[in-house]
Design a protein around this motif. Structure first.
Motif, PDB file in Angstrom:
ATOM      1  N   UNK A 191       0.824  -1.211   0.000  1.00  0.00           N
ATOM      2  CA  UNK A 191       0.000   0.000   0.000  1.00  0.00           C
ATOM      3  C   UNK A 191       0.852   1.253   0.000  1.00  0.00           C
ATOM      4  N   UNK A 222       2.348   1.996   2.722  1.00  0.00           N
ATOM      5  CA  UNK A 222       2.368   2.294   4.152  1.00  0.00           C
ATOM      6  C   UNK A 222       3.589   1.698   4.828  1.00  0.00           C
ATOM      7  N   UNK A 223       3.712   1.973   6.129  1.00  0.00           N
ATOM      8  CA  UNK A 223       4.915   1.546   6.830  1.00  0.00           C
ATOM      9  C   UNK A 223       5.027   0.026   6.880  1.00  0.00           C
ATOM     10  N   UNK A 242       8.774   6.142   4.425  1.00  0.00           N
ATOM     11  CA  UNK A 242       8.452   6.038   5.843  1.00  0.00           C
ATOM     12  C   UNK A 242       7.671   7.243   6.332  1.00  0.00           C
ATOM     13  N   UNK A 243       8.250   8.377   6.162  1.00  0.00           N
ATOM     14  CA  UNK A 243       7.584   9.547   6.733  1.00  0.00           C
ATOM     15  C   UNK A 243       6.331   9.932   5.975  1.00  0.00           C
ATOM     16  N   UNK A 246       4.136   8.080   4.544  1.00  0.00           N
ATOM     17  CA  UNK A 246       2.954   7.287   4.822  1.00  0.00           C
ATOM     18  C   UNK A 246       2.599   7.231   6.305  1.00  0.00           C
ATOM     19  N   UNK A 247       3.510   7.569   7.131  1.00  0.00           N
ATOM     20  CA  UNK A 247       3.155   7.588   8.542  1.00  0.00           C
ATOM     21  C   UNK A 247       2.413   8.864   8.893  1.00  0.00           C
ATOM     22  N   UNK A 248       2.344   9.685   7.904  1.00  0.00           N
ATOM     23  CA  UNK A 248       1.680  10.963   8.036  1.00  0.00           C
ATOM     24  C   UNK A 248       0.187  10.694   8.191  1.00  0.00           C
ATOM     25  N   UNK A 249      -0.272  10.537   9.424  1.00  0.00           N
ATOM     26  CA  UNK A 249      -1.570   9.888   9.566  1.00  0.00           C
ATOM     27  C   UNK A 249      -2.767  10.749   9.236  1.00  0.00           C
ATOM     28  N   UNK A 250      -2.648  12.042   9.338  1.00  0.00           N
ATOM     29  CA  UNK A 250      -3.825  12.832   8.990  1.00  0.00           C
ATOM     30  C   UNK A 250      -4.056  12.809   7.486  1.00  0.00           C
ATOM     31  N   UNK A 305      -2.865  10.601   5.372  1.00  0.00           N
ATOM     32  CA  UNK A 305      -2.932   9.305   4.714  1.00  0.00           C
ATOM     33  C   UNK A 305      -4.027   8.405   5.240  1.00  0.00           C
ATOM     34  N   UNK A 306      -4.624   8.755   6.324  1.00  0.00           N
ATOM     35  CA  UNK A 306      -5.801   7.983   6.686  1.00  0.00           C
ATOM     36  C   UNK A 306      -6.791   8.230   5.567  1.00  0.00           C
ATOM     37  N   UNK A 330       5.411  10.737  11.757  1.00  0.00           N
ATOM     38  CA  UNK A 330       4.213   9.902  11.739  1.00  0.00           C
ATOM     39  C   UNK A 330       2.935  10.718  11.680  1.00  0.00           C
ATOM     40  N   UNK A 331       3.047  11.954  11.266  1.00  0.00           N
ATOM     41  CA  UNK A 331       1.859  12.796  11.165  1.00  0.00           C
ATOM     42  C   UNK A 331       1.776  13.830  12.271  1.00  0.00           C
ATOM     43  N   UNK A 366       3.783  15.999  13.001  1.00  0.00           N
ATOM     44  CA  UNK A 366       4.277  17.309  12.567  1.00  0.00           C
ATOM     45  C   UNK A 366       3.129  18.215  12.111  1.00  0.00           C
ATOM     46  N   UNK A 367       2.023  17.571  11.687  1.00  0.00           N
ATOM     47  CA  UNK A 367       0.898  18.386  11.220  1.00  0.00           C
ATOM     48  C   UNK A 367       0.260  19.169  12.360  1.00  0.00           C
ATOM     49  N   UNK A 400       8.791  19.484  10.923  1.00  0.00           N
ATOM     50  CA  UNK A 400       9.205  18.243  11.569  1.00  0.00           C
ATOM     51  C   UNK A 400      10.277  18.472  12.633  1.00  0.00           C
ATOM     52  N   UNK A 450       4.140   9.086  15.786  1.00  0.00           N
ATOM     53  CA  UNK A 450       2.856   8.421  15.998  1.00  0.00           C
ATOM     54  C   UNK A 450       2.835   7.106  15.249  1.00  0.00           C
ATOM     55  N   UNK A 507      -1.643   5.550  12.792  1.00  0.00           N
ATOM     56  CA  UNK A 507      -2.275   5.430  11.475  1.00  0.00           C
ATOM     57  C   UNK A 507      -1.272   5.114  10.391  1.00  0.00           C
ATOM     58  N   UNK A 508      -1.796   4.727   9.287  1.00  0.00           N
ATOM     59  CA  UNK A 508      -0.949   4.486   8.125  1.00  0.00           C
ATOM     60  C   UNK A 508      -0.388   3.088   8.129  1.00  0.00           C
ATOM     61  N   UNK A 509      -0.940   2.252   7.289  1.00  0.00           N
ATOM     62  CA  UNK A 509      -0.482   0.867   7.272  1.00  0.00           C
ATOM     63  C   UNK A 509       0.414   0.650   6.091  1.00  0.00           C
TER      64      UNK A 509
END
Lengths: 393, 99
Positions: free
Chosen positions: A76, A78-79, A253-254, A256-260, A262-263, B9-10, B12-13, B19, B94, B97-99
């Motif tokens: 995907x 993702x991580x 890595x960074x 996709x870990x960006x969760x806002x 990439x969710x 891992x997000x 930073x937003x 970052x 974090x 999230x993010x798979x």
């Protein structure tokens, strides 16, 4: 705070794999905090060794790969899948698994989400030298998720996406002519799924969601090499590799870990989110809880009187599907009762015929669907629909 | 005290998508040392611009947020009680999230 590190603080040194316990027992034997990174105080280099050796021993003990096999990695961007692709290609080289690895991605057609992460997978293709196949909802089904959401709104869209993704991976795997599909599901994901299946009373999924290999009687078996790998370690692993890897991996890595960002933009996924937070809360108190929940899932005995779904073949597309997911196709010119379609086909037919609620929910057949639709029109929440398709293992 | 703080891992937003932050944080009045608990309170007040609940829960980080002090898991150094020194590097990632 003193320096981290190598040398004096490290409680183990690299040692032969044979001397170490297998991963689960390893976790159990740790006593206190289950994370070896925590309880054994190991240094960075030893952490890499332990991380990779444990995955290797999971692969060997469960005979996940045989020489000569073609293996697709569900990627995907993702991580988890990025680390999986990296680790599998390393281990394949190091331990001579003799398998051919491929990257398989699904393009759901979600602007601003999947298009970005697919760029990451394309970088992985170059970096790891693994051939990439992308299958899209548009080419397989004629619809992108953007288009589907325009029709059905944000309520049941995850049902479509989940059902379609599962079949899309199967079809992509068939196109690649692979023997098996490896996915990046980690221990935290599986523990979450065990809890969710209990909360939902889904005995069929509960009994199979902890299997490291599933679908062996189907066309494409799937396996989860990270079944016993803590998410925390998967995150630490690429982090520590950062200085040694080039920008591409840093990006993967960074990014996709960006969760806002990439969710999935269409998935609030509240229910799974609660389970996820609960697992993380438990982990803080007792990390081993994650592995113990998986153990509980493995050891459940389903009573013999429980009705279990049977596998069937979809009469429309020919794909294997569990009986629970075979739906009678309504208003069919042929004898309706005799025609059983898989859920993907029912959903697709609904979209194409302008009846997008066909097949939504857990009902089996038109009457139930109609009742549900009526209920919905009176403002009743359709609790049958799943929040997100990634629940399916 | 000069510190380098890194958000990934997000996370930073939550701080204007930056970052890496080079910051100057001093021990609270009457204290001669700065620990992680003080630093988290400082970060929450000074760096986190939105949704602090995504970063903190109570006086610690939200479960699922990894903390590394000089590349070392803070669970090894005493978590909130970890004492910080000049030029330490603290990383927050974090995993939620993010798979």
């Amino acid at each position: 705070m003193g320096g981290p590190g190598a040398g004096p603080e490290c409680k183990i040194g690299p040692r032969p794999v044979a001397e170490r316990n297998p991963p689960v027992a390893h976790g159990a034997a740790r006593g206190g905090p289950g994370l070896k990174f925590v309880s054994l105080k190991i240094c960075r280099e030893c952490f890499y060794t332990v991380f990779e050796d444990e995955i290797h021993s999971v692969i060997v003990e469960n005979q996940l790969f045989k020489p000569g096999e073609r293996i697709a990695i569900g990627a995907s961007g993702g991580k988890d899948s990025t680390v999986l692709a990296y680790v599998l290609s390393e281990l394949n080289r190091r331990h001579n698994y003799g398998v051919d690895l491929f990257l398989l991605s699904v393009d759901e057609g979600i602007t601003g989400y999947r298009d970005d992460s697919l760029e990451t997978v394309k970088r992985n293709e170059v970096q790891y030298g693994l051939p990439l196949k992308v299958v899209s909802y548009k080419e397989l089904y004629g619809w992108t998720m953007d288009e589907i959401v325009k029709i059905i709104g944000l309520k049941n869209n995850c049902t479509f996406c989940g059902v379609f993704r599962r079949q899309a991976l199967d079809r992509g795997a068939a196109l690649l002519k692979v023997d098996k599909l490896a996915t990046g599901h980690n221990a935290d994901d599986i523990a979450e799924t065990v809890l969710l299946n209990i909360l939902r009373g889904d005995i069929a999924r509960l009994s199979r969601c902890t299997s490291i290999t599933t679908g062996e009687d189907g066309p494409i078996p799937r396996c989860k090499p990270f079944k016993y790998t803590y998410e925390k370690e998967i995150v630490i692993y690429p982090f520590h590799w950062l200085p040694n890897l080039n920008q591409l991996f840093t990006y993967a890595y960074f990014k996709r870990l960006d969760y806002f960002s990439t969710e999935c933009i269409y998935s609030p996924n509240a229910y799974r989110g609660f389970a996820r937070e609960f697992i993380k809360d438990l982990e803080r108190i007792r990390p081993r809880a994650i592995l113990d929940i998986i153990k509980s899932g493995e050891d459940f005995r389903i009573s013999t009187s429980t009705k279990m779904p049977e596998q069937g073949i979809c009469e429309r597309c020919g794909y294997i599907s569990s009986q629970a997911r075979l739906f009678r196709m309504p208003n069919c010119a042929r004898k309706p009762a005799s025609l059983k379609w898989c859920k993907a086909c029912v959903l697709l037919e609904g979209l194409n015929r302008g009846l997008p609620k066909l097949g939504i929910g857990r009902s089996r057949g038109l009457n139930n669907d109609r009742k549900k639709d009526m209920k919905q029109s009176h403002g009743t929440e359709n609790i049958g629909s799943k929040q997100c398709g990634t629940l399916d293992f | 005290m000069q510190l380098t703080l890194e958000f990934g891992g997000g996370l930073e937003l939550l701080c204007d998508s930056v970052k890496i932050h080079k910051v100057n944080v001093n021990p609270q009045d009457g204290e001669d040392k700065l620990n992680m608990k003080d630093l988290l309170a400082w970060v929450r007040t000074n760096l986190i611009k939105e949704r602090p609940e995504m970063f903190m829960k109570g006086d610690s980080v939200r479960p699922g947020v990894l903390v590394l002090v000089n590349d070392c898991d803070w669970e090894l150094s005493g978590q909130l009680d970890t004492t910080l020194e000049e030029k330490d590097v603290v990383v927050f990632i974090s995993t939620l999230h993010g798979g």
